[in-house]
Scaffold this motif. Structure first.
Motif, short mmCIF file in Angstrom:
data_model
loop_
_atom_site.label_atom_id
_atom_site.label_comp_id
_atom_site.label_asym_id
_atom_site.label_seq_id
_atom_site.Cartn_x
_atom_site.Cartn_y
_atom_site.Cartn_z
N TYR A 172 0.84 -1.20 0.00
CA TYR A 172 0.00 0.00 0.00
C TYR A 172 0.87 1.25 0.00
O TYR A 172 0.56 2.24 -0.68
CB TYR A 172 -0.92 0.01 1.22
CG TYR A 172 -1.76 1.26 1.32
CD1 TYR A 172 -2.98 1.36 0.64
CD2 TYR A 172 -1.33 2.37 2.06
CE1 TYR A 172 -3.75 2.52 0.70
CE2 TYR A 172 -2.10 3.53 2.12
CZ TYR A 172 -3.30 3.60 1.44
OH TYR A 172 -4.05 4.75 1.51
N LEU A 231 -1.21 -1.16 -5.82
CA LEU A 231 -2.53 -1.03 -5.23
C LEU A 231 -3.50 -2.09 -5.75
O LEU A 231 -4.37 -2.56 -5.02
CB LEU A 231 -3.08 0.37 -5.48
CG LEU A 231 -2.42 1.47 -4.66
CD1 LEU A 231 -2.98 2.84 -5.03
CD2 LEU A 231 -2.60 1.23 -3.16
N TYR A 239 -2.59 -5.01 -3.74
CA TYR A 239 -3.07 -4.81 -2.37
C TYR A 239 -4.56 -5.11 -2.25
O TYR A 239 -4.99 -5.83 -1.34
CB TYR A 239 -2.80 -3.37 -1.94
CG TYR A 239 -3.33 -3.02 -0.57
CD1 TYR A 239 -2.65 -3.39 0.58
CD2 TYR A 239 -4.53 -2.33 -0.42
CE1 TYR A 239 -3.14 -3.08 1.84
CE2 TYR A 239 -5.03 -2.01 0.84
CZ TYR A 239 -4.33 -2.39 1.96
OH TYR A 239 -4.82 -2.09 3.21
N LEU A 240 -5.34 -4.59 -3.18
CA LEU A 240 -6.79 -4.79 -3.13
C LEU A 240 -7.15 -6.26 -3.31
O LEU A 240 -8.04 -6.78 -2.62
CB LEU A 240 -7.47 -3.94 -4.20
CG LEU A 240 -7.60 -2.45 -3.85
CD1 LEU A 240 -7.88 -1.62 -5.10
CD2 LEU A 240 -8.70 -2.25 -2.82
N LYS A 248 -10.39 -0.68 1.87
CA LYS A 248 -10.57 -0.74 0.42
C LYS A 248 -10.96 0.63 -0.13
O LYS A 248 -10.58 0.98 -1.26
CB LYS A 248 -11.63 -1.78 0.07
CG LYS A 248 -11.16 -3.21 0.24
CD LYS A 248 -12.20 -4.21 -0.20
CE LYS A 248 -13.36 -4.26 0.76
NZ LYS A 248 -14.34 -5.33 0.40
N ALA A 292 -7.71 2.52 -0.53
CA ALA A 292 -6.89 1.95 -1.61
C ALA A 292 -7.49 2.31 -2.97
O ALA A 292 -6.76 2.68 -3.91
CB ALA A 292 -6.79 0.44 -1.44
#
Length: 371
Positions: free
Chosen positions: A281, A301, A304-305, A321, A324
């Protein structure tokens, strides 16, 4: 000084309180479990399972969590943990009252004092006139945690971080932090290295801290944690090329999963996975803040998500979320991909975070001008 309810303070919050509870996979699963649980609770008056609580929190059903958990007369530490976390997103004064009850009901559980200190820290950040008083209460709770659990390294780490992040008028003291780093070293040599690196960084000895963390990053077992801390130091020093170089390998690092039945192994895995996710992140955050590394930020990202939705570790203290997707929308806009920026921003929902709402409003205006 202390963690508050926005993403800028998550690093401090994580360092102070690295462990909490576990979360289920997927927002769609979270919503379904939340709804089914509420029905069953109303019909059968049954207590919520840990997984149901995690699902509700993951779905940001803070008010539902409060409505379900607050009436329970004898709450477990897990129930208090989730309830107070929810209240911190809705009403800090209510969170403070509930944190006091947590301590009253679980006087021998050091995590109750950690949670109380976390709420006091959030209150200190939220109140100019009462900040000093709340800071003293946070410190007292962390000191009490050591009395309750003198063999737990975590309690010394938390108090050490307090001494580092709090100003002297509120009880901050780098010399006391050094004493605790030495204590941690006596208990565990490896943890002592991380603690010493943290103290070095706080004591204007960033070069020594980076050298120590570089050495730790070469050991596979400690690479993830060391890279996260190394990236943080480079970001603090505005050494963004070095920060990206330190954090990018986290995207391809395999964090071997442990079984939940083995509590010690699961805790170690959860902490490594948490560090990996937060590190990825931060790549996106650097890309947004610098208007550079845009492609790397988008990749990070997206990763990450996807991982945030798939993981079943505790994600309460990770950027949501919403944040992000907001950062990802900013990066798509920087890359002149207005369509992706718009569709990504559509995934961001209002959650009461004023700062998020402000950025979201600005992005919508920018997108409108470019369509």
């Amino acid at each position: 000084m202390f963690p508050q309810r926005n993403q800028n303070n998550l690093t401090v919050l994580y360092r102070l309180f690295p462990r909490a509870v576990t979360a289920l996979k997927g927002a769609h699963v979270a919503v379904l479990l939340c709804l089914s649980f509420l029905v069953s609770f109303a019909n059968a008056n049954s207590l919520p399972s840990d997984d149901a609580l995690d699902a509700m929190f993951q779905a940001q059903e803070y008010e539902n969590i409060v409505n379900v958990l607050e009436p329970i007369p004898s709450k477990t530490p897990k129930q208090y943990n989730v309830l107070i976390s929810a209240l911190m997103n809705t009403d800090l004064d209510d969170a403070e009252d509930m944190a006091a009850k947590f301590v009253d009901d679980h006087k021998d559980n050091y995590r109750a004092y950690h949670m109380h200190a976390s709420v006091m820290g959030a209150q200190a950040m939220d109140s100019v006139f009462s900040a000093l008083g709340y800071a003293k209460k946070a410190k007292a709770s962390l000191q009490k945690a050591i009395e309750v659990a003198p063999d737990e390294i975590e309690v010394y780490q938390a108090l050490m971080q307090f001494y580092i992040v709090a100003p002297s008028i509120a009880g901050g003291d780098i010399d006391e932090a050094k004493i605790l780093a030495d204590k941690i070293t006596q208990m565990d040599a490896l943890e002592g290295k991380f603690a010493t690196a943290t103290v070095y960084a706080a004591d204007d000895k960033a070069a020594e801290a980076k050298t120590m963390l570089n050495g730790l990053s070469e050991q596979p077992e400690f690479e993830v944690r060391a890279r996260l801390e190394l990236g943080r130091l480079h970001i603090d020093g505005e050494e963004y090329d070095d920060a990206i170089a330190a954090l990018t390998p986290l995207l391809s690092t395999n964090v071997a999963k442990a079984q939940k039945s083995d509590e010690q192994a699961w805790d170690a895995y959860s902490n490594r996975k948490f560090s990996q996710l937060y590190g990825t992140y931060r790549i996106g955050w650097v890309a947004v803040e610098t208007s550079q590394y845009t492609e790397s930020g988008i990749d990070a990202l997206n990763y990450y998500l996807a991982e945030l939705e798939a993981t079943d570790i505790d994600t309460h203290q990770l950027p949501s979320k919403n944040w992000a997707n907001l950062r990802l929308a900013e990066l798509f806009l920087n890359a002149d991909d207005v369509s992706m920026a718009s569709s990504t921003l559509d995934k961001v929902t209002k959650d009461g975070d004023k700062r998020l709402a402000k950025i979201m409003k600005s992005l919508k205006k920018q997108i409108k001008k470019r369509t």
